[in-house]
Design a protein around this motif. Sequence first.
Motif: not given
Length: 350
Positions: A233-253
């Motif tokens: 598992f490896s992730a990069t977590c980024v804060r963006v200027p939205t008020m509510v709702g977390h989104a993720e772009a995920v690659h799964v093998e």
Amino acid sequence: MPGSARPTVAVIGATGAVGAAFLRVAEERDFPAGELRLLASARSAGRRLRFRGEDHVVRETSEETLAGADIVFCSATSEVSKRWGPVVAASGGVFIDDGSAFRMEPSVPLVVPEVNGDDVEWHRGILSIPNCTTTPLVLALHAMRRVAPLARVTAATYQSVTGVGAAAARELRAQLQAIAAGDDPAPPQELPHQIALNVIPQVDDFSEEGYTREELKMQNESRKILHLPDLRFSATCVRVPTMVGHAEAVHVEFDSPAPLQALRAELQAQPGLELQDDPGAGLYPTPLTSEDDDSVFVGRLRRDPSVEHGAVFWVVSDNLRKGAATNAIQIAEEVLARGRLGTREAARAL
Ligand code: A2P
């Protein structure tokens, strides 16, 4: 809860962003709270919050205000969780914690009910809910692993400011207002840099390996919830200027072939998850899709041509609801449904 069918419930952090979501969700789900105690720091004592059409006075969190509580929800700071979790557990209550203080403790179940609800059975008075980025991810991965075993996951997140708390939401709003008025925003207090018109590749502090604690939380919590201690598992977590709702772009093998049609079918069948995936028609979830909704939304499902058995997807959820308050209430519902309140004896073994 002697003499009463409805548990006495306390909410630590009732004045916070998750606390507000908690009250809304508890009302919507008709959570069977008997007495409800809304608690926060001394700063908020005397404030009034509404629940089921009635005003409730906020009180300071203390031994006295927690005494006799059957279920205590906590969304404050790690220090607050560490201070009160063991006190509640030792007195026979059930402490459901939104913070990271106990998540990786072997004696503490870390639960997303649709994934590992059975883990509620072995609690000893403290249960944790995962980080708000972990919950939607494991729900989607749990559906997909019914097609083929998971081998490796990489993710990049796009996390809203309410994940930091109500004060960070005020900070973003103030920065946007200043920019709109043609002024320079005040220096940031809640986030490491200006968040308006910006993105920040730092959520929480950095560890020695160069990952942030948020990234390590996603990795370790996913392994614990999915019961896959060796999941790569490896992730990069980024804060963006939205008020509510977390989104993720995920690659799964996967370890073996995982046809897209089968993945799609499992995602569609997964309780708690909604597939919104018709990119040609502009249909995919965004943070605004998820706002005020308890579902985890998945879209942009496609094959990953860079590996033998891989898929890519986009997942979004309301970080205050399924990422926090809703999951906490669902855990309490599991505790009640399984008759796992009243752990006075087991708590002594903590
Ligand atoms: P308060 O409003 O009295 O400071 P958020 O994550 O949105 O910032 O909310 C944090 C929540 O945690 C608030 O409800 C806050 O209460 C609460 N909190 C902070 N410190 C304490 C404390 N020492 N004891 C109890 N609650 C606390």
